[in-house]
Design a protein around this motif. Sequence first.
Motif, PDB file in Angstrom:
ATOM      1  N   SER A 238       0.526  -0.864   0.125  1.00  0.00           N
ATOM      2  CA  SER A 238       0.441   0.121  -0.244  1.00  0.00           C
ATOM      3  C   SER A 238       0.973   0.737   0.208  1.00  0.00           C
ATOM      4  O   SER A 238       2.134   1.156  -0.193  1.00  0.00           O
ATOM      5  CB  SER A 238      -0.788   0.119   0.851  1.00  0.00           C
ATOM      6  N   VAL A 239      -0.333   2.312  -0.212  1.00  0.00           N
ATOM      7  CA  VAL A 239       1.451   3.989   0.033  1.00  0.00           C
ATOM      8  C   VAL A 239       1.376   3.549   0.495  1.00  0.00           C
ATOM      9  O   VAL A 239       2.616   4.667   1.433  1.00  0.00           O
ATOM     10  CB  VAL A 239       0.311   4.742  -0.621  1.00  0.00           C
ATOM     11  N   GLU A 244       5.855   4.076   5.057  1.00  0.00           N
ATOM     12  CA  GLU A 244       6.647   4.285   5.603  1.00  0.00           C
ATOM     13  C   GLU A 244       7.840   3.210   5.993  1.00  0.00           C
ATOM     14  O   GLU A 244       8.776   4.026   6.806  1.00  0.00           O
ATOM     15  CB  GLU A 244       5.312   2.914   6.890  1.00  0.00           C
ATOM     16  N   LYS A 245       7.774   3.146   4.952  1.00  0.00           N
ATOM     17  CA  LYS A 245       9.852   2.059   4.508  1.00  0.00           C
ATOM     18  C   LYS A 245      10.466   3.365   4.033  1.00  0.00           C
ATOM     19  O   LYS A 245      11.819   3.640   4.595  1.00  0.00           O
ATOM     20  CB  LYS A 245       9.727   1.609   3.070  1.00  0.00           C
ATOM     21  N   LEU A 246       9.870   4.543   3.186  1.00  0.00           N
ATOM     22  CA  LEU A 246      10.731   5.328   2.860  1.00  0.00           C
ATOM     23  C   LEU A 246      11.374   6.174   4.079  1.00  0.00           C
ATOM     24  O   LEU A 246      12.328   7.005   4.316  1.00  0.00           O
ATOM     25  CB  LEU A 246      10.382   5.942   1.220  1.00  0.00           C
ATOM     26  N   LYS A 247      10.398   6.682   4.959  1.00  0.00           N
ATOM     27  CA  LYS A 247      10.657   7.347   5.694  1.00  0.00           C
ATOM     28  C   LYS A 247      11.215   6.472   7.351  1.00  0.00           C
ATOM     29  O   LYS A 247      12.570   7.374   7.672  1.00  0.00           O
ATOM     30  CB  LYS A 247       9.353   7.850   6.514  1.00  0.00           C
ATOM     31  N   ASN A 248      11.287   5.572   7.676  1.00  0.00           N
ATOM     32  CA  ASN A 248      11.259   4.395   8.822  1.00  0.00           C
ATOM     33  C   ASN A 248      13.060   3.954   8.478  1.00  0.00           C
ATOM     34  O   ASN A 248      13.895   4.102   8.418  1.00  0.00           O
ATOM     35  CB  ASN A 248      11.506   4.009   9.752  1.00  0.00           C
ATOM     36  N   GLU A 249      12.410   3.238   7.468  1.00  0.00           N
ATOM     37  CA  GLU A 249      14.314   2.582   6.709  1.00  0.00           C
ATOM     38  C   GLU A 249      14.706   3.373   5.627  1.00  0.00           C
ATOM     39  O   GLU A 249      16.203   3.614   5.862  1.00  0.00           O
ATOM     40  CB  GLU A 249      13.815   1.123   5.777  1.00  0.00           C
TER      41      GLU A 249
END
Length: 254
Positions: A238-239, A244-249
Amino acid sequence: MKILVAVKRVIDYNVKIRVKPDNSDVDLTNVKMAMNPFCEIAVEEAVRLKERGVASEVVAVTVGPKAAQEQLRTALALGADRAIHINTSAETDEKVESLAVAKLLQKVVEEEQPQLVILGKQAIDTDNNQTGQMLAALTGLPQGTFASEVKVEGDKLQVTREIDGGLQTVALSLPAIVTTDLRLNEPRYAKLPDIMKAKKKPLATQTPAELGVEVASKVTLLKVESPAERQGGIKVGSVDELVEKLKNEAKVIS
């Protein structure tokens, strides 16, 4: 009009490059060699100008070891009338750098007195994009680099150049130097009868010493490494998961 076309022997672009185990250089053992793709475009443009009656003679020239005569024969099969090989085999075991090549080509230009010199804009092995510009500086001739279209109008040459902002058209007085870009033309394939005829076309050999040019390398190659292996990508459901992955990982957004 006489046209001089410079060609270079490189690793075939379809071959996957291998690095020697000691990282000293690229491994050329049993590797297929070919004419530099940009040089193929240069030869094609010269031959087309001859076919249109603009040029009367096309002369191919290369700088390199004896094996580079194979690429000259290819140029002859594609339509060049004769060839000149500047044999570096006896003078250096290292790669001949762009400035040395430009100086050698300068001597050939002085001897042949062509009205037009066409080179590929760069070679796919070193990617320097220097020889054409250096040759123009040494000979004092006008230059049209990154050409996507070439028109000869009397003693003038109109070159459409590919630049960062789009296209630029320049008018040059002949004699001149042109370097070719990818969209200039589509090179033809050499036909078997033409390949056979090419074996009988003149191919002269000279050495850098005969031309009075020093080709010893001024650059020391320290190490060659293969590019790092790319990591496989991942799929997200999902978007929200992507954000979340772009922000945290990846930490590329906040």
